[in-house]
Design a protein around this motif. Structure first.
Motif, PDB file in Angstrom:
ATOM      1  N   THR A  11      30.168  38.925  39.845  1.00 19.74           N
ATOM      2  CA  THR A  11      30.764  40.276  40.351  1.00 19.74           C
ATOM      3  C   THR A  11      29.735  41.399  40.641  1.00 19.74           C
ATOM      4  O   THR A  11      29.320  41.419  41.609  1.00 19.74           O
ATOM      5  CB  THR A  11      31.801  40.793  39.679  1.00 19.74           C
ATOM      6  OG1 THR A  11      32.982  39.709  39.327  1.00 19.74           O
ATOM      7  CG2 THR A  11      32.755  41.981  39.831  1.00 19.74           C
ATOM      8  N   TYR A 178      37.659  45.106  38.836  1.00 17.09           N
ATOM      9  CA  TYR A 178      36.799  44.241  40.064  1.00 17.09           C
ATOM     10  C   TYR A 178      36.626  43.028  39.250  1.00 17.09           C
ATOM     11  O   TYR A 178      35.770  43.100  38.159  1.00 17.09           O
ATOM     12  CB  TYR A 178      35.762  44.914  40.472  1.00 17.09           C
ATOM     13  CG  TYR A 178      35.887  46.050  41.378  1.00 17.09           C
ATOM     14  CD1 TYR A 178      36.089  46.239  42.664  1.00 17.09           C
ATOM     15  CD2 TYR A 178      35.854  47.437  40.664  1.00 17.09           C
ATOM     16  CE1 TYR A 178      36.245  47.355  43.547  1.00 17.09           C
ATOM     17  CE2 TYR A 178      36.333  48.597  41.494  1.00 17.09           C
ATOM     18  CZ  TYR A 178      36.413  48.451  42.792  1.00 17.09           C
ATOM     19  OH  TYR A 178      36.635  49.697  43.476  1.00 17.09           O
ATOM     20  N   VAL A 195      40.968  44.242  42.276  1.00 11.89           N
ATOM     21  CA  VAL A 195      39.918  43.828  43.314  1.00 11.89           C
ATOM     22  C   VAL A 195      39.466  42.645  43.231  1.00 11.89           C
ATOM     23  O   VAL A 195      38.826  42.760  42.136  1.00 11.89           O
ATOM     24  CB  VAL A 195      39.049  45.115  43.975  1.00 11.89           C
ATOM     25  CG1 VAL A 195      38.335  44.831  45.165  1.00 11.89           C
ATOM     26  CG2 VAL A 195      39.845  46.437  44.073  1.00 11.89           C
ATOM     27  N   VAL A 197      36.678  40.235  43.995  1.00 11.87           N
ATOM     28  CA  VAL A 197      35.034  40.530  44.464  1.00 11.87           C
ATOM     29  C   VAL A 197      34.488  39.038  44.632  1.00 11.87           C
ATOM     30  O   VAL A 197      34.416  38.310  43.497  1.00 11.87           O
ATOM     31  CB  VAL A 197      34.245  41.242  43.535  1.00 11.87           C
ATOM     32  CG1 VAL A 197      32.771  41.593  44.120  1.00 11.87           C
ATOM     33  CG2 VAL A 197      34.948  42.784  43.351  1.00 11.87           C
TER      34      VAL A 197
END
Length: 219
Positions: A11, A178, A195, A197
């Motif tokens: 990430t 994320y 989110v 990633v």
């Protein structure tokens, strides 16, 4: 204050620090290279498939910590950071962290990889708060080879995060998270702003079906 939570491996990093640490140990003869590499690869495949037994893996990794004194381990870690981690640092990850910092968000790296491997990486990214899997230490600060508390993995990430929030007066209201991994679905589902990633195929399908943002930090 709004939390901005970030997974680390694959990430914020362009690779997996946990697996890279095992590769580093094998390459430099700090472990039985062939046997350790085979086990390390097997655990990594299980992680990617979502089937990893985190306690078994932790005990595998922590055995190396328990067999060596702190000075030796820290010297190895400095070499590891220079050789393996610096090439994995992502300029776009630095920019993402800065955007959240500029908004006054509290930045937290939350990772299944253990604190010994990750604390210097978090510092390299300038992130003060790290929630990681914890290797147990005795009264003299020597690693015992055992897992301390709940591993920061899958549902355990939520457990560890809630413990941290209680101690720091934080909440999940408006939080961002994320991650690249299907293993992080419990926490992605718990925040207001998930989110994906550079996601693995399972997470990408889920993210697109649910309308979550899908972004890349690799180019």
């Amino acid at each position: 204050m709004t939390l901005a939570l970030f997974d680390l491996d694959n990430t914020l990093l362009g690779g997996d620090s946990d697996h890279a640490w095992g590769e580093f140990l094998s390459r430099h003869g700090h472990v039985d290279a062939e046997a350790y590499r085979l086990a390390n690869d097997r655990f990594y495949a299980q992680y990617k498939a979502g089937t990893l037994d985190i306690r078994e893996f932790s005990e595998f990794v922590f055995a190396v910590l328990a067999r060596n004194d702190r000075a030796t381990l820290e010297a190895w870690r400095e070499d590891f950071l220079a050789e393996c981690i610096e090439p994995l640092l992502l300029p776009a990850a630095v920019e993402l962290l800065e955007r959240h910092r500029a908004q006054g968000h509290t930045l937290v790296i939350i990772t299944a990889t253990n604190r010994f491997v990750t604390e210097r990486i978090a510092a390299r990214y300038g992130v003060e708060h790290l929630i990681a899997t914890e290797p147990e230490q005795d009264a003299d600060g020597r690693y015992t080879g055992r897992l301390a508390g709940t591993a920061c993995f899958q549902d355990g990430k939520i457990t560890r995060l809630r413990e941290w929030m209680t101690g720091n007066g934080e909440s999940l209201d408006g939080a961002w998270f994320y991650s690249d991994s299907r293993n992080d679905l419990p926490l992605l589902e718990a925040v207001d702003n998930p989110v994906a990633v550079d996601p693995d195929p399972v997470l990408e399908d889920i993210a697109r079906a649910r309308g979550w943002p899908v972004v890349s930090l690799r180019g």
